[in-house]
Scaffold this motif. Structure first.
Motif, PDB file in Angstrom:
ATOM      1  N   ALA A   1       0.844  -1.207   0.000  1.00 58.53           N
ATOM      2  CA  ALA A   1       0.000   0.000   0.000  1.00 58.53           C
ATOM      3  C   ALA A   1       0.873   1.248   0.000  1.00 58.53           C
ATOM      4  CB  ALA A   1      -0.930  -0.009   1.212  1.00 58.53           C
ATOM      5  N   ARG A   2       1.926   1.237   0.792  1.00 55.37           N
ATOM      6  CA  ARG A   2       2.818   2.398   0.850  1.00 55.37           C
ATOM      7  C   ARG A   2       3.563   2.580  -0.469  1.00 55.37           C
ATOM      8  NH1 ARG A   2       5.734   2.006   6.724  1.00 55.37           N
ATOM      9  NH2 ARG A   2       6.837   3.812   5.909  1.00 55.37           N
ATOM     10  N   HIS A   3       3.936   1.459  -1.078  1.00 61.06           N
ATOM     11  CA  HIS A   3       4.621   1.515  -2.372  1.00 61.06           C
ATOM     12  C   HIS A   3       3.695   2.116  -3.440  1.00 61.06           C
ATOM     13  CE1 HIS A   3       7.581   0.092  -5.327  1.00 61.06           C
ATOM     14  NE2 HIS A   3       6.539  -0.185  -6.095  1.00 61.06           N
ATOM     15  N   LEU A   4       2.456   1.636  -3.463  1.00 62.40           N
ATOM     16  CA  LEU A   4       1.508   2.159  -4.469  1.00 62.40           C
ATOM     17  C   LEU A   4       1.208   3.629  -4.224  1.00 62.40           C
ATOM     18  CD1 LEU A   4      -1.128  -0.678  -5.013  1.00 62.40           C
ATOM     19  CD2 LEU A   4       0.461   0.294  -6.699  1.00 62.40           C
TER      20      LEU A   4
ATOM     21  N   VAL B   1       1.211  -2.649 -13.697  1.00 58.63           N
ATOM     22  CA  VAL B   1       2.556  -2.545 -14.293  1.00 58.63           C
ATOM     23  C   VAL B   1       3.548  -1.961 -13.291  1.00 58.63           C
ATOM     24  CG1 VAL B   1       1.783  -2.440 -16.707  1.00 58.63           C
ATOM     25  CG2 VAL B   1       2.222  -0.330 -15.504  1.00 58.63           C
ATOM     26  N   ILE B   2       3.095  -1.082 -12.433  1.00 57.71           N
ATOM     27  CA  ILE B   2       4.003  -0.562 -11.388  1.00 57.71           C
ATOM     28  C   ILE B   2       4.544  -1.741 -10.578  1.00 57.71           C
ATOM     29  CG2 ILE B   2       4.083   0.704  -9.185  1.00 57.71           C
ATOM     30  CD1 ILE B   2       2.167   2.772 -10.417  1.00 57.71           C
ATOM     31  N   LEU B   3       3.636  -2.646 -10.186  1.00 59.33           N
ATOM     32  CA  LEU B   3       4.062  -3.759  -9.340  1.00 59.33           C
ATOM     33  C   LEU B   3       4.801  -4.847 -10.137  1.00 59.33           C
ATOM     34  CD1 LEU B   3       0.921  -4.084  -7.018  1.00 59.33           C
ATOM     35  CD2 LEU B   3       3.118  -3.017  -6.469  1.00 59.33           C
TER      36      LEU B   3
ATOM     37  N   PRO C   1       2.046   1.435 -23.864  1.00 53.75           N
ATOM     38  CA  PRO C   1       2.878   0.298 -24.308  1.00 53.75           C
ATOM     39  C   PRO C   1       3.262  -0.629 -23.146  1.00 53.75           C
ATOM     40  CG  PRO C   1       3.603   2.317 -25.352  1.00 53.75           C
ATOM     41  CD  PRO C   1       2.579   2.715 -24.337  1.00 53.75           C
ATOM     42  N   LEU C   2       3.537  -0.053 -21.974  1.00 55.87           N
ATOM     43  CA  LEU C   2       3.878  -0.914 -20.826  1.00 55.87           C
ATOM     44  C   LEU C   2       2.707  -1.823 -20.469  1.00 55.87           C
ATOM     45  CD1 LEU C   2       5.790   1.600 -18.508  1.00 55.87           C
ATOM     46  CD2 LEU C   2       6.700  -0.561 -19.384  1.00 55.87           C
ATOM     47  N   ILE C   3       1.514  -1.261 -20.529  1.00 56.76           N
ATOM     48  CA  ILE C   3       0.329  -2.078 -20.192  1.00 56.76           C
ATOM     49  C   ILE C   3       0.136  -3.178 -21.241  1.00 56.76           C
ATOM     50  CG2 ILE C   3      -2.192  -2.035 -20.025  1.00 56.76           C
ATOM     51  CD1 ILE C   3      -1.902   0.757 -18.696  1.00 56.76           C
ATOM     52  N   HIS C   4       0.318  -2.820 -22.509  1.00 56.83           N
ATOM     53  CA  HIS C   4       0.173  -3.861 -23.550  1.00 56.83           C
ATOM     54  C   HIS C   4       1.200  -4.973 -23.348  1.00 56.83           C
ATOM     55  CE1 HIS C   4      -3.165  -2.629 -25.959  1.00 56.83           C
ATOM     56  NE2 HIS C   4      -2.714  -1.401 -26.090  1.00 56.83           N
ATOM     57  N   ASN C   5       2.407  -4.556 -22.997  1.00 58.17           N
ATOM     58  CA  ASN C   5       3.449  -5.514 -22.702  1.00 58.17           C
ATOM     59  C   ASN C   5       3.043  -6.464 -21.586  1.00 58.17           C
ATOM     60  OD1 ASN C   5       6.179  -6.213 -23.081  1.00 58.17           O
ATOM     61  ND2 ASN C   5       6.566  -4.017 -23.416  1.00 58.17           N
TER      62      ASN C   5
END
Ligand code: GLU
Ligand code: MG
Length: 628
Positions: A273-276, A465-467, A540-544
């Motif tokens: 949670a803190r990371h997000l 994608v962040i995680l 593009p990151l999400i598509h990846n």
């Protein structure tokens, strides 16, 4: 909107004597939860969205629109399934949870059950939003409609509510809006009045006017009742509160009467949670600019596109000493921002974090910080909480002063829920099964369910994608603040640039070198769709990410349509809501190029956006080939 407690709310003169009591018990309550639940783990993602609507009464015969103040009658119907379920008279769980909001013309709708982690769950969002709009409509009288517009364009102009009321209310004391515009639950008039009492003046909101060819220069608003003499505060407008070349507003309703789209995530644990929280904070201004849908205030076209600063000013309870206008004598701190604003400090102490990102001179309560540290709360989290706790509780219910701090979070929530920031870190409520959560709060509500679903799903995929890719999105927090200011500019999504991190891929252990930490000004198109030799872009990151998962074709197609909408908004191929609404006004036959959004323009604008939301009218500049 948060906590609704019942009882007798205290006038500020009395409430202020209990501020330390609430703060100190609030911290004990936080510590109790922290001690018991800091290790709570959840198996997988749960998340939910919140959509806010305004209710408008359309008189098709006379071609008039009015803001309907009948929301509490409507809510009585809408909340029945939830009440019946809670009381055991029905076994059917409610599809939607309906909540009142600040305005007596607003509805907040949340899905009955949170969404889960699967891609199939992402497919439920749009249907749920459509259903909510339909349920709201069914609970209304003929002529009334739920509209997902950020604000009612002529809020605060004479005779714009149904029923009509004169602006002479004691709680608001506004030159423009009556008390009847506010949710009648005791919390809201008290919140409104106590903000004014604490501040020592009415709130002061000035948004730059959009200067069209026939707008007078300087623009001195002829519709302000400059000489009214009903309340002592009436003279403030004349004495400098109302600025030339600005749209002046003097009440909380102008801000908290605005509607947004919020997303809450339940993380696996407190660390996630803190990371997000930290990595969503730099995303918040970007999404404010991209979802901007609010170019009109109090019947005038503004030179800004979004609501944020209006709300910030509308709840700014800081005294002149706290605002740095007078030397500190009675107050404890000079405070740089309103209670509603961008976050002031990152909170995640992992390998990616570096202290240079927290480059704001954080104001925090040193005693509270000390107590948190003594109770095993680490430095960053202790700073965050003791920063939130520089604020006074604004509404205190006499009957609720004494709480069992092991069982209640009321005092903690009193302060936490009136720190309305771009992201919110939420501890689990005691006696619940809920985990540690993060709320993403900057987005403006969109005109259609399709857009609202697209932006909700986009943010969920951004968190994935962040995680999954371990993205590092840190930039100095002062740059996030600069991005917030930029996000307000007219057409910011296509014309302006935002600070963004150049290299988002850290080493495997999360560390980075100094040169990896660079950031630069990027266009929205670069941030969303990618740079040629730099940041690959969120889409593009999400598509990846989607390519690496097992996902059925139907779901992938739907998700692609959401991503495509966002990609086209960022490239400028499609308009933001704000640009679209601005164009509707400027191309209206009644528009005189004087910045005035008249009743007839407002009526047509609402009719148009309602038709678009129902899929009865195409809006290719806004939606392309997609249907609402
Ligand atoms: N309506 C507010 C906004 O537009 C938020 C209120 C809430 O926290 O639910 O940001
Ligand atoms: Mg709300």
């Amino acid at each position: 909107m948060g906590l609704l407690s019942l009882g007798t709310p205290l006038h500020w003169n009395e409430a202020k004597h209990y501020a330390d009591h609430v703060r100190s018990h609030g911290i004990d309550q936080f510590l109790s939860v922290y001690r018991k639940l800091r290790d709570r783990q959840k198996q997988c993602l749960l998340w939910g969205d919140e959509v806010e609507f305004i209710v408008v009464k359309m008189d098709q015969e006379n071609k008039e629109s009015k803001l309907s103040l009948r929301v509490f009658d409507i809510l009585a119907d809408l909340q029945r399934p939830e009440q019946e379920y809670n009381s055991g008279t029905s076994t059917e769980p409610p599809e939607t949870l309906w909540r009142p909001e600040y305005g007596r013309f607003m509805l907040e709708a949340i899905p009955g059950q949170p969404y889960g982690a699967t891609f199939r769950d992402l497919m439920k969002v749009e249907a749920s939003m459509k259903r909510r709009r339909q349920l709201a409509q069914e609970a209304m009288l003929p002529g009334e409609i739920p509209v997902s517009l950020v604000n009612y364009p002529r809020l605060g102009c004479p005779h714009e509510t149904s029923p009509d009321h004169e602006p002479t209310g004691q709680a608001v004391q506004s030159l423009f809006v009556p008390d009847e515009i506010t949710n009648p639950h005791a919390r809201f008039p008290t919140l409104t009045a106590n903000i004014r009492r604490r501040r020592g003046a009415k709130v002061e909101i000035n948004m730059p006017i959009f200067h069209d060819k026939n707008t007078p220069r300087p623009f001195i608003d002829p519709t302000i009742p400059w000489d009214r003499d009903v309340f002592p505060h009436d003279k403030e407008a004349k004495n400098g509160a109302a600025k030339p070349d600005h749209i002046y507003m003097d009440a909380m309703a102008f801000g908290m009467g605005c509607c947004c789209l919020q997303i809450t995530f339940q993380a696996c644990n407190i660390d996630e949670a803190r990371h997000l929280y930290d990595h969503l904070a730099p995303v918040a201004p970007i999404m404010l600019a991209l979802t901007a849908a609010c170019p009109i205030f109090r019947g005038y076209l503004a030179d800004v596109d979004c609501r944020w600063n209006v709300i910030a000013a509308s709840v700014d309870d800081r005294t002149p000493e706290e605002r740095g206008l007078k030397p500190l004598e009675n107050d404890r701190f000079v405070i740089n921002k309103s209670r509603y604003d961008s976050i002031d400090t990152y909170i995640c102490d992992d390998a990616m974090y570096k202290s240079k990102y927290n480059d704001l001179d954080l104001v925090y309560d040193k005693d509270i910080y000390k107590k948190l540290r003594e109770n095993d709360v680490d430095d960053l989290l202790a700073r965050h909480i003791s920063h939130l706790f520089i604020r006074d509780p604004l509404v205190i219910f006499k009957e609720l002063l004494d709480q069992d701090d092991e069982k209640s979070m009321d005092h903690f929530e009193n302060i936490q829920s009136t720190n309305w920031q771009t992201v919110r870190f939420k501890p689990p409520p005691p006696d619940s099964d809920i985990g540690w959560r993060v709320e993403f709060r900057s987005m403006e509500v969109q005109l259609t369910d399709f857009e609202n679903a697209a932006f909700s799903v986009f943010i969920v995929l951004v968190t994935r994608v962040i995680l999954s890719f371990g993205l590092n999105l840190y930039i100095p927090i002062t740059k996030v603040d600069e991005n917030m200011a930029t996000a307000h500019k007219r057409g910011a999504a296509v014309n302006d640039k935002f600070y963004f991190r150049k290299n988002v891929f850290p080493n495997l252990d999360g560390t980075t070198t100094e040169s990896d930490d660079e950031y630069e000004l990027m266009t929205m198109n670069e941030i969303i769709n990618g740079q040629e030799n730099g940041f690959p872009g969120f889409i593009p990151l999400i598509h990846n990410y989607l390519d690496s998962t097992n996902i059925d074709i139907e779901t992938r197609c739907k998700l692609s349509s959401y991503l495509s909408l966002i990609s086209k908004r960022a490239s400028g191929e499609l308009m933001t809501g704000a640009t679209y609404l601005r164009h509707l006004v400027m191309n209206h036959p009644d528009y005189k190029h004087d910045s005035v959004v008249s009743p007839s323009i407002t009526y047509d604008l609402i009719n148009t956006v309602d038709k678009i939301a129902r899929g009865e009218l195409k809006a290719p500049e806004l939606l392309g080939d997609f249907s609402a």
